[in-house]
Design an enzyme around this catalytic site. Structure first.
Site, short mmCIF file in Angstrom:
data_model
loop_
_atom_site.label_atom_id
_atom_site.label_comp_id
_atom_site.label_asym_id
_atom_site.label_seq_id
_atom_site.Cartn_x
_atom_site.Cartn_y
_atom_site.Cartn_z
CG ASN A 1 -7.65 -4.71 0.44
OD1 ASN A 1 -6.88 -3.76 0.49
ND2 ASN A 1 -7.31 -5.94 0.79
CG HIS B 1 -1.91 -1.13 1.23
ND1 HIS B 1 -3.09 -1.13 0.51
CD2 HIS B 1 -1.86 -2.31 1.87
CE1 HIS B 1 -3.74 -2.27 0.72
NE2 HIS B 1 -3.00 -3.00 1.53
#
Length: 489
Positions: free
Chosen positions: A128, A55
């Site tokens: 997510n 990320h």
């Protein structure tokens, strides 16, 4: 009479018991989910004095969450206590596998991490844009991420590493089907859903537990990029998603998501599992809506851009360990691993006192016995005691009223094979069958394109998984690769 001050974690979450660790039975062992214990030990270890591993490339904005429906029968969390109540939030979007300078439009899951600055501490939903994940046991996570990064010799992305791992991990099939569908290349961050993915707990005022899944439904609708447009934008505007989000908010075109939940009474977990054959705490599976329909909770709106990217986005830190009273954990193995790993990653990447940074600091009072460590900048609690228990009335004390009901556990401590008795094919096949013919064609073309350079032994092993999910699924990919589909595994 002196008012007692409540002991909290560094995120402002009340501590019900500061003397006893959470254990499996009165004689132990200690459970990894005892985040207060882990936080105390980790902070102590770092009291003497890097790009995210995953990320790394991300964008964020501030906003407001507003309750629209009453769910107090399920949870006593104060942010949900009345319709119309508002809570400040920070939402960070990201790609997963790429480095900080990678393109926003690459085929990749997207991070969807929300920090709710509640009056009882920070609640983080570190999720997510997909309801499932590739693996179900945290011991596989470092190996999986290695396959998504760069080859140790060539320093290049390696389709062989990816498909070799996936072909030996059939539980990944559901997420693979999502990733290589149209939703693997969303049109920016505003036009995609978000999910907590894991199963969590709701705990109500009667101390009853419900299992819960969190869904953030885009009120802008779903828009995805074609493969050609995603590739073109990666070259022309690698910051496409960040630019779109920032500009929309600056133009006061505020994006919104409807927060919904699926709720399963605690007592139904076993009966549902026996009926379906699926573990309700398995992150590679979904709960079908026909069994547990979506219940609307509220609306999340993003309406303010950060003023400084590094201070407010790069240093923002989210952890699924941050739950507030009325919200708890579940036996989900991946969740249990993330409860430890995320906080530990922030301690390493940002620093021992990362929770004091303005973007991470709770907006409610917080009181801990954590002291010292590098970059301490909040006064270090002055002359107050740095130990507990103590006999000083005005110091923070544990608050038993926040204790959760016991989490029921059964079975012997062992290393259990996560593949034994698992069905990794039905839900992946169901997702394939839900797609229209043109969507199936794009899905199978995307997968075939990603597998062209992969050794044939790995291709055949993976094709067998696709065929088990649906014979048409495997056959279509095999035909596009120009290979004969071998026999079953």
């Amino acid at each position: 009479m002196t008012t007692r001050t409540t002991l909290t974690t560094a995120s402002g979450i009340p501590v019900p018991d500061n003397q006893n660790s959470v254990t499996a039975g009165p004689r132990g062992p200690v459970l990894l989910q005892d985040f207060h214990l882990i936080e105390k030990l980790q902070h102590f270890n770092r009291e003497r004095t890097p790009e995210r591993v995953v990320h790394a490339k991300g964008s964020a904005a501030y906003g407001t969450f507003t309750v629209t429906e009453d769910i107090t029968r399920y949870t006593r969390a104060k942010l949900f206590e009345q319709v119309g109540k508002q809570t400040s939030v920070l939402l960070r979007f990201s790609t997963v596998g790429g480095e900080k300078g990678s393109a926003d439009t690459e085929r990749d899951p997207r991070g969807f991490a929300v920090k709710f600055y509640t009056e009882e501490g920070n609640w983080d939903v570190a999720g997510n844009n997909t309801p499932v994940f590739f693996i179900k046991d945290p011991s596989k996570f470092p190996d999986f991420i290695h396959t998504q990064k760069r080859h140790p010799q060539t320093n290049l992305k390696s389709p062989t590493m990816m498909w070799d791992f996936w072909s030996l991990s059939p539980e990944a099939l559901h997420q693979i089907t999502t990733l290589f569908s149209d939703r693997g290349t969303p049109d920016g961050y505003r036009f995609m859903h978000g999910f907590g993915s894991h199963t969590f707990s709701f705990i109500n005022a009667d101390n009853e537990r419900f299992w819960v899944k969190f869904h953030f439904r885009s009120m802008q609708g779903i828009k995805n990029l074609s493969v050609a447009d995603a590739v073109r934008l990666a070259g022309e505007d690698p910051d496409y998603a960040q630019r779109d989000l920032f500009n929309a908010i600056e133009a006061q075109d505020f994006p919104k998501w409807r927060l919904c939940v699926q709720v399963m009474p605690e007592v139904e977990a076993e009966t549902w599992s026996r009926k379906t054959g699926w573990n309700p705490f398995d992150i590679t599976k979904v709960w079908p809506y026909k069994d547990y329909p979506l219940i609307e909770v509220g609306v999340l709106e993003l309406n303010r851009n950060p003023q400084n990217y590094f201070a407010e986005v790069e240093q923002a830190a989210f952890s699924p360990a941050n739950v507030v009273p009325g919200i708890g954990f579940s036996p989900d193995k991946m969740l249990q691993g993330r409860i430890f790993a995320y906080h530990d990653a922030h301690l390493y990447r940002v620093g021992t006192n990362y929770q004091q940074l303005p973007v991470n600091r709770p907006q409610c009072p917080y009181h801990t016995y954590q002291r010292d460590g590098s970059m301490r900048f909040d006064g270090n609690f002055g002359a107050a005691p740095n130990y507990e228990p103590n006999s000083i009335v005005s110091t923070p004390k544990q608050a038993p009223q926040y204790k959760e009901p016991p989490l029921k556990i059964s079975g012997d401590a062992d290393r259990y094979d996560h593949a034994e008795g698992d069905d990794p094919y039905t839900q992946a096949g169901n997702l394939f069958r839900l797609m229209k013919a043109d969507e199936q064609d794009r899905l199978t073309s995307n997968i075939a394109g990603a597998m062209r350079s992969v050794p044939m032994s790995i291709v055949q092993r993976q094709l067998a998984h696709f065929a088990k999910a649906d014979p048409r699924y495997g056959a279509a990919i095999a035909a596009k690769l120009g290979v004969q589909l071998a026999g079953a595994l």
